[in-house]
Motif scaffolding. Structure first.
Motif, PDB file in Angstrom:
ATOM      1  N   GLU A 196      48.981 -24.985  -0.507  1.00  8.07           N
ATOM      2  CA  GLU A 196      47.737 -24.522   0.649  1.00  8.07           C
ATOM      3  C   GLU A 196      48.303 -23.640   1.757  1.00  8.07           C
ATOM      4  N   LEU A 197      49.513 -24.130   2.117  1.00  9.89           N
ATOM      5  CA  LEU A 197      50.064 -23.410   3.387  1.00  9.89           C
ATOM      6  C   LEU A 197      50.732 -22.251   2.963  1.00  9.89           C
ATOM      7  N   VAL A 198      51.206 -21.902   1.957  1.00  3.63           N
ATOM      8  CA  VAL A 198      51.894 -20.742   1.796  1.00  3.63           C
ATOM      9  C   VAL A 198      51.334 -19.798   0.698  1.00  3.63           C
ATOM     10  N   GLU A 199      51.193 -18.593   1.257  1.00  4.20           N
ATOM     11  CA  GLU A 199      50.276 -17.590   0.284  1.00  4.20           C
ATOM     12  C   GLU A 199      51.221 -17.226  -0.668  1.00  4.20           C
ATOM     13  N   PRO A 200      50.643 -16.786  -1.975  1.00  4.32           N
ATOM     14  CA  PRO A 200      51.607 -16.300  -2.993  1.00  4.32           C
ATOM     15  C   PRO A 200      52.643 -15.127  -2.753  1.00  4.32           C
TER      16      PRO A 200
END
Length: 235
Positions: A196-200
């Protein structure tokens, strides 16, 4: 700056060894944590003789799976190697624990941070358990800075921003996977929360460690890397 892992498991996953790592700089050897299983494994390698310079342990916190071998290593360094080990830890209470382990104050050096010999290491308190303070580290050499979370249930926003802005090159993050959902009061960062915190696009800058179970394939499918135990520390 590359870290080599001595173990990648959580306290209750001893098959992967106590989570910890090391790096070198010139002739100096730096260990991150020194858990219950480490000294026996370290004794079987040539690391201590291959790197006869400064010997340093960056201690994240005093749970036994992170510090259980530290007293023995201090004594071995002092009595057999004639070397004074440096322990980096901001909480002076660590000295009392080491005293109970049999390490006297003249056998090691306790400092809150490092800034010399080409390495800087700064500790920051992080959320893990109420009973003892736990610390993450930002570690820098002449080329780059990395983040090592230690045991924590959080990912600080400024660390994430540093990865986005490339002022931090890589993050080594404590993550547990809970297939049925994170239990109430979880003290390690759930993999689902990290997603949820880190974009792909940013996930390739994370190496996940302190595994409570084998989630390697799942993490890879999500774009993350899992820490691997260095060949010198495998059975």
């Amino acid at each position: 700056m590359r870290l080599f892992f001595t173990g990648t498991g959580s306290a209750f996953n001893p098959a992967l060894g106590n989570n910890g790592a090391f790096f070198t700089h010139g002739q100096d050897l730096y260990l991150i944590d020194c858990g219950e299983t480490l000294f026996a494994k370290l004794f079987k390698t040539s690391l201590l003789s291959d790197f006869p310079g400064a010997l340093t342990v960056l201690l994240t916190h005093t749970h036994a799976d992170h510090c259980g071998s530290l007293g023995t290593l201090i004594l071995y360094a002092a009595e057999r190697l004639r070397r004074t080990l440096t322990v980096v830890h901001p909480d002076a209470g660590a000295a009392r624990l080491l005293s109970l382990m049999g390490a006297s104050a003249d056998q090691y050096r306790l400092v809150p941070a490092l800034d010399g010999r080409g390495i800087r290491a700064a500790a920051r308190q992080t959320a893990h358990v109420p009973a003892i303070p736990a610390y993450a580290y930002t570690i820098s050499d002449e080329k780059e800075t990395i983040y090592y979370s230690g045991d924590t249930r959080e990912l600080p926003a400024d660390i994430l921003d540093g990865l986005r802005q490339e002022t931090i090159a890589h993050a080594y993050q404590d993550v547990s996977d809970f297939p049925s959902g994170a239990p109430k009061g979880a003290v390690h960062l759930p993999l689902a929360t990290l997603c949820e915190l880190v974009e792909p696009a940013l996930r390739g800058k994370f190496t996940l460690m302190h595994r409570n179970r084998d989630y390697t394939d799942k993490a890879a499918g999500l774009g993350f890397v899992c820490a691997k135990i260095d060949r010198r520390f495998t059975p």
